[in-house]
Design a protein around this motif. Structure first.
Motif, mmCIF file in Angstrom:
data_model
loop_
_atom_site.group_PDB
_atom_site.id
_atom_site.type_symbol
_atom_site.label_atom_id
_atom_site.label_comp_id
_atom_site.label_asym_id
_atom_site.label_seq_id
_atom_site.Cartn_x
_atom_site.Cartn_y
_atom_site.Cartn_z
ATOM 1 N N THR A 1 110.683 -36.307 -78.829
ATOM 2 C CA THR A 1 110.862 -37.500 -77.998
ATOM 3 C C THR A 1 112.307 -37.641 -77.548
ATOM 4 O OG1 THR A 1 109.015 -38.679 -79.042
ATOM 5 C CG2 THR A 1 110.708 -40.023 -77.970
ATOM 6 N N SER B 1 108.529 -44.129 -77.088
ATOM 7 C CA SER B 1 109.693 -44.277 -77.958
ATOM 8 C C SER B 1 109.747 -45.677 -78.543
ATOM 9 C CB SER B 1 110.974 -44.006 -77.160
ATOM 10 O OG SER B 1 112.118 -44.365 -77.903
ATOM 11 N N GLN C 1 104.926 -37.885 -76.033
ATOM 12 C CA GLN C 1 106.328 -37.653 -76.380
ATOM 13 C C GLN C 1 107.247 -38.708 -75.761
ATOM 14 O OE1 GLN C 1 107.503 -35.396 -78.513
ATOM 15 N NE2 GLN C 1 105.489 -34.529 -78.900
ATOM 16 N N ASP D 1 111.864 -42.104 -83.770
ATOM 17 C CA ASP D 1 111.364 -41.155 -82.780
ATOM 18 C C ASP D 1 111.494 -39.726 -83.300
ATOM 19 O OD1 ASP D 1 110.933 -43.299 -81.090
ATOM 20 O OD2 ASP D 1 112.752 -42.977 -79.914
#
Length: 299
Positions: free
Chosen positions: A184, A71, A68, A180
């Motif tokens: 995230t 990015s 997560q 994303d």
């Protein structure tokens, strides 16, 4: 680039309306706590919970916390988190100094700022009609600020600064959603904001009573939930479709301010807020029209 989430405007509207309600309740709790304790400490504890909740949620997601955290826009995510924590501190100060209703009557102009900033931030074209609406909206802001003592106080400009920062935060949220996931963005928001506010919040630490720890828990729960719903709303629906429903927050705030905090609803605030909201709605409608024209007859 990650695959786009299937658009669901109805769900987006529901999420944004719920976000507006929860944000209003959260602001009421924030005003109470900030009237008793230091603002930075209150915000710090709130974002500690936010970060912990985001970490727990990410741990259960695909790829875990590490996945997560990956990015495509790390610097923009960092900027979003810092913007949010500063904006929250500024707005809570406005609640204490000006009251919920007056602060939000000014803050509601942030969709106009979104329109004005959409060109430099997102590369969107803003026509003369929307620029005219932006100008009319800020006339409404002047009507709100002009009468009374508040016009002579720098605190009267604080919610305007907060609106600018929140508009930029919203635009960046929409931009990073192209690369994303909502998870995230949620994780980055919580971690960055918590890290940024902790040194200041610890410096101003104050002991808190047991009942106020209960209010703090409610603030933490509403804060995390509202921001996640907003991120999901932007992920599943176009901003121009759902943004008008964010203005419901002013209605909820007015009810809360009048019934709980015994605030006054001055005529200039009602008139100015009506002008700002009308201009904001027109601006959002024009943005939607422009987007459909850009898509062509298939839209």
């Amino acid at each position: 680039m990650i695959p786009r989430v299937r658009q669901n405007t109805g769900l987006g509207i529901l999420l944004m309306s719920a976000t507006a309600l929860v944000f209003a309740l959260q602001d009421g709790v924030s005003r109470h706590l900030a009237g008793e304790y230091n603002v930075y400490m209150v915000v710090m504890i709130r974002f500690w919970f936010f970060a912990a909740f985001a970490l727990a949620l990410s741990a259960r997601g695909a790829g875990g916390i590490g996945g997560q955290l990956r990015s495509r826009h790390p610097w923009l995510q960092l900027t979003r988190g810092v913007l949010l924590i500063v904006e929250v501190c500024i707005m809570i100060l406005a609640f204490v100094k000006l009251g919920l209703i007056a602060s939000h009557a000014v803050f509601v102009c942030y969709p106009l700022m979104v329109a004005a900033l959409s060109g430099p931030v997102l590369g969107e074209s803003v026509g003369w009609r929307r620029w005219l609406a932006i100008g009319v909206g800020f006339v409404g802001v002047l009507i709100i600020l002009q009468p009374g003592v508040a016009v002579f106080s720098p605190w009267a400009l604080v919610p305007l600064l907060s609106a600018f920062m929140f508009a930029l935060y919203g635009l960046l949220t929409r931009y990073v959603a192209q690369g994303d996931t909502a998870g995230t963005s949620f994780l980055w928001t919580g971690l960055v904001a918590a890290v940024a506010i902790t040194p200041v919040g610890l410096w101003f630490w104050q002991p808190m009573t047991a009942p106020d720890w209960g209010w703090m828990l409610l603030l933490c729960l509403t804060g995390a939930g509202a921001h996640y719903m907003m991120i999901k709303a932007y992920e599943v629906a176009e901003a121009s479709d759902i943004q008008p429903f964010a203005l419901l927050q002013l209605v909820f705030i007015a009810i809360l301010g009048l019934t709980v905090f015994n605030e006054d609803l001055r005529l200039n605030v009602v008139l100015g807020a009506a002008i700002v909201m009308a201009a904001a709605l027109f601006t959002l409608w024009r943005a939607r029209v422009a987007a459909r024209r850009a898509l062509g007859p298939s839209a």
